[in-house]
Design a protein around this motif. Sequence first.
Motif, PDB file in Angstrom:
ATOM      1  N   LEU A 181     -31.609  -2.872 -18.641  1.00  0.00           N
ATOM      2  CA  LEU A 181     -31.847  -1.693 -18.411  1.00  0.00           C
ATOM      3  C   LEU A 181     -31.119  -0.494 -19.019  1.00  0.00           C
ATOM      4  O   LEU A 181     -31.299   0.566 -18.680  1.00  0.00           O
ATOM      5  CB  LEU A 181     -31.329  -1.460 -16.764  1.00  0.00           C
ATOM      6  CG  LEU A 181     -31.972  -2.460 -15.705  1.00  0.00           C
ATOM      7  CD1 LEU A 181     -31.620  -2.372 -14.310  1.00  0.00           C
ATOM      8  CD2 LEU A 181     -33.437  -2.313 -15.684  1.00  0.00           C
ATOM      9  N   GLY A 182     -30.431  -0.808 -20.099  1.00  0.00           N
ATOM     10  CA  GLY A 182     -29.959   0.308 -20.954  1.00  0.00           C
ATOM     11  C   GLY A 182     -28.729   1.022 -20.249  1.00  0.00           C
ATOM     12  O   GLY A 182     -28.599   2.244 -20.465  1.00  0.00           O
ATOM     13  N   LEU A 183     -28.002   0.320 -19.561  1.00  0.00           N
ATOM     14  CA  LEU A 183     -26.884   0.826 -18.884  1.00  0.00           C
ATOM     15  C   LEU A 183     -25.549   0.414 -19.432  1.00  0.00           C
ATOM     16  O   LEU A 183     -25.302  -0.543 -20.156  1.00  0.00           O
ATOM     17  CB  LEU A 183     -26.839   0.496 -17.370  1.00  0.00           C
ATOM     18  CG  LEU A 183     -28.286   1.146 -16.661  1.00  0.00           C
ATOM     19  CD1 LEU A 183     -28.286   0.294 -15.308  1.00  0.00           C
ATOM     20  CD2 LEU A 183     -28.221   2.350 -16.708  1.00  0.00           C
ATOM     21  N   THR A 184     -24.182   0.817 -18.887  1.00  0.00           N
ATOM     22  CA  THR A 184     -23.062   0.378 -19.439  1.00  0.00           C
ATOM     23  C   THR A 184     -22.454  -0.669 -18.324  1.00  0.00           C
ATOM     24  O   THR A 184     -23.112  -0.531 -17.066  1.00  0.00           O
ATOM     25  CB  THR A 184     -22.214   1.445 -19.395  1.00  0.00           C
ATOM     26  OG1 THR A 184     -21.816   2.195 -18.037  1.00  0.00           O
ATOM     27  CG2 THR A 184     -22.620   2.674 -20.420  1.00  0.00           C
ATOM     28  N   LEU A 185     -21.781  -1.621 -18.703  1.00  0.00           N
ATOM     29  CA  LEU A 185     -21.077  -2.570 -17.502  1.00  0.00           C
ATOM     30  C   LEU A 185     -20.739  -1.651 -16.258  1.00  0.00           C
ATOM     31  O   LEU A 185     -20.571  -1.915 -15.166  1.00  0.00           O
ATOM     32  CB  LEU A 185     -20.282  -3.259 -18.123  1.00  0.00           C
ATOM     33  CG  LEU A 185     -20.820  -4.716 -18.981  1.00  0.00           C
ATOM     34  CD1 LEU A 185     -19.423  -5.191 -19.593  1.00  0.00           C
ATOM     35  CD2 LEU A 185     -21.349  -5.371 -18.036  1.00  0.00           C
ATOM     36  N   GLY A 186     -20.076  -0.538 -16.677  1.00  0.00           N
ATOM     37  CA  GLY A 186     -19.234   0.289 -15.595  1.00  0.00           C
ATOM     38  C   GLY A 186     -20.368   0.841 -14.680  1.00  0.00           C
ATOM     39  O   GLY A 186     -20.248   0.852 -13.412  1.00  0.00           O
ATOM     40  N   THR A 187     -21.517   1.216 -15.536  1.00  0.00           N
ATOM     41  CA  THR A 187     -22.632   1.994 -14.404  1.00  0.00           C
ATOM     42  C   THR A 187     -23.306   0.814 -13.585  1.00  0.00           C
ATOM     43  O   THR A 187     -23.528   1.095 -12.454  1.00  0.00           O
ATOM     44  CB  THR A 187     -23.619   2.351 -15.384  1.00  0.00           C
ATOM     45  OG1 THR A 187     -23.127   3.380 -16.048  1.00  0.00           O
ATOM     46  CG2 THR A 187     -24.697   3.186 -14.426  1.00  0.00           C
ATOM     47  N   VAL A 188     -23.502  -0.331 -14.333  1.00  0.00           N
ATOM     48  CA  VAL A 188     -24.015  -1.625 -13.410  1.00  0.00           C
ATOM     49  C   VAL A 188     -23.128  -1.818 -12.102  1.00  0.00           C
ATOM     50  O   VAL A 188     -23.544  -2.013 -11.071  1.00  0.00           O
ATOM     51  CB  VAL A 188     -24.153  -2.807 -14.273  1.00  0.00           C
ATOM     52  CG1 VAL A 188     -24.704  -3.860 -13.309  1.00  0.00           C
ATOM     53  CG2 VAL A 188     -25.290  -2.247 -15.488  1.00  0.00           C
ATOM     54  N   LYS A 189     -21.814  -1.855 -12.574  1.00  0.00           N
ATOM     55  CA  LYS A 189     -20.856  -2.234 -11.301  1.00  0.00           C
ATOM     56  C   LYS A 189     -21.056  -1.102 -10.186  1.00  0.00           C
ATOM     57  O   LYS A 189     -21.008  -1.233  -9.210  1.00  0.00           O
ATOM     58  CB  LYS A 189     -19.398  -2.459 -11.946  1.00  0.00           C
ATOM     59  CG  LYS A 189     -19.093  -3.355 -12.702  1.00  0.00           C
ATOM     60  CD  LYS A 189     -17.672  -3.475 -13.183  1.00  0.00           C
ATOM     61  CE  LYS A 189     -17.590  -4.990 -14.130  1.00  0.00           C
ATOM     62  NZ  LYS A 189     -16.161  -4.575 -14.767  1.00  0.00           N
TER      63      LYS A 189
END
Length: 220
Positions: A181-189
Motif C-alpha cells: 500500500l506504499g505506507l510506513t510500518l508506523g502508519t500501518v500500525k
Amino acid sequence: MSEIRVLPEIRVLIVDDHELVREGLTLLLEEAEGIVIAGQAGSVAQAVVQAQTLQPDVVLLDMMLPDGDGVSVIQQLKAKNNPARVVVLTSFAEDEKIRGALQAGATGYLLKDVLRHDLLAAIRAAAEGISTLHPVIQAHLLQQLSQPKQTSPLDMLTEREHEVLKAVAEGRSNKEIAVSLGLTLGTVKGYLNTIFGKLNVVSRTEATLLAIRHGLVTPN
C-alpha cells in the motif's frame, strides 16, 4: 402493459442439461407462430459456442448445467458482445441465483411451472428487450426491497482502512501491507489501532473473522 411488437421470426436457443426437457421445449415452441428453434445445448461450453455460431435472438437458459451455471453463460456471452437476450427458465428461486442472473444481464427469469402462454410472451418480450419475471421472482424482489438495509460495522471504515483490513484478513504481515500500500510500518500500525477501535476488536483474528462475516473477503 404496452403492446409488444412481434419480430417476423424469433430464433431461440434452448439450453438445459436434460435432453428430455430440451426436446419437450422444442416441440412446444415449434408450434408457436413466429418462433424458430435455432438449436439446443446441454452445457455452458456448448451454450456459448452455439450462441456464437447460431446467433439466436433469445437464449432460453437453465441455471444448473453440468460444467457450471447459467450466470457463467450470461457473463461469457456479454464478454463476447453477443446480442442474444437471455431468459432464464429454471426450477430454482433462491435469492442468490435470481440476483446473480439479473445482475449478469438476464432479460427474464421464469420458473418451470410457467404456463405456455406466459413462456411465449416472455420470449417475445425478451426479443424486444423487455423484461419478464415469474410472479414468485417478483415477490422475492419486492420483499428484498421492502426490508430495511442491514448496516455493517465495516461501514464506519474509510476506504484506506478497508484496504488495510482486507490485507490483514488475507493473512499479510504489517511489513507486507506497508509495501503493497506504499505506507510506513508506523502508519500501518496506526491504521490497525484505529480499525480495531472502530470495530471493537482486540486482535487480528477477531478483525479477520469480522471481515469474513461481512463479506470483505472470502475464506479459503
